[in-house]
Design a protein around this motif. Structure first.
Motif, PDB file in Angstrom:
ATOM      1  N   ILE A   1       0.838  -1.201   0.000  1.00 44.95           N
ATOM      2  CA  ILE A   1       0.000   0.000   0.000  1.00 44.95           C
ATOM      3  C   ILE A   1       0.875   1.253   0.000  1.00 44.95           C
ATOM      4  O   ILE A   1       0.610   2.209  -0.732  1.00 44.95           O
ATOM      5  N   MET A   2       1.951   1.248   0.796  1.00 46.39           N
ATOM      6  CA  MET A   2       2.881   2.388   0.793  1.00 46.39           C
ATOM      7  C   MET A   2       3.518   2.543  -0.586  1.00 46.39           C
ATOM      8  O   MET A   2       3.700   3.650  -1.078  1.00 46.39           O
ATOM      9  N   TYR A   3       3.825   1.415  -1.221  1.00 49.47           N
ATOM     10  CA  TYR A   3       4.442   1.439  -2.547  1.00 49.47           C
ATOM     11  C   TYR A   3       3.507   2.073  -3.590  1.00 49.47           C
ATOM     12  O   TYR A   3       3.900   2.963  -4.319  1.00 49.47           O
ATOM     13  N   VAL A   4       2.248   1.621  -3.642  1.00 46.33           N
ATOM     14  CA  VAL A   4       1.346   2.144  -4.670  1.00 46.33           C
ATOM     15  C   VAL A   4       0.922   3.576  -4.392  1.00 46.33           C
ATOM     16  O   VAL A   4       0.552   4.289  -5.323  1.00 46.33           O
ATOM     17  N   ASN A   5       0.985   4.005  -3.146  1.00 45.80           N
ATOM     18  CA  ASN A   5       0.606   5.382  -2.802  1.00 45.80           C
ATOM     19  C   ASN A   5       1.803   6.321  -2.711  1.00 45.80           C
ATOM     20  O   ASN A   5       1.656   7.457  -2.267  1.00 45.80           O
ATOM     21  N   ARG A   6       2.971   5.868  -3.130  1.00 45.81           N
ATOM     22  CA  ARG A   6       4.175   6.703  -3.052  1.00 45.81           C
ATOM     23  C   ARG A   6       4.045   7.902  -3.967  1.00 45.81           C
ATOM     24  O   ARG A   6       3.399   7.842  -5.008  1.00 45.81           O
ATOM     25  N   PRO A   7       4.662   9.012  -3.577  1.00 42.37           N
ATOM     26  CA  PRO A   7       4.646  10.172  -4.462  1.00 42.37           C
ATOM     27  C   PRO A   7       5.527   9.906  -5.686  1.00 42.37           C
ATOM     28  O   PRO A   7       6.450   9.095  -5.612  1.00 42.37           O
TER      29      PRO A   7
END
Length: 80
Positions: free
Chosen positions: A72-78
């Protein structure tokens, strides 16, 4: 990667993000190396399976496992 190093990586990434650090590939690579984890610098990771609380992910020619929170952190990264 051991379960302990996987949990530590998740904790380290979560703490960095919570402290306002803009996570990027180099920061993720550094945290992975510190915890003895393999790192795949892919911009095209996709989940392919889910087993026992872990996501199997692939970037095409490489397959690995990650906690759902890390994905989730990966896909929502800036954008870089």
């Amino acid at each position: 990667m051991t379960v302990a190093s996987h949990r530590q990586r998740l904790l380290d990434l979560s703490q960095a993000a919570g402290a306002g650090v803009k996570l990027n590939i180099e920061i993720a690579r550094t945290i992975a190396q510190k915890n003895g984890c393999l790192f795949a610098p892919s911009t095209n990771l996709k989940p392919i399976d889910f087993v026992a609380g872990q996501m199997a992910i692939t970037g095409g020619n490489l397959k690995g496992w990650a906690a759902p929170q890390l994905y989730i952190m990966y896909v929502n990264r800036p954008p870089d």
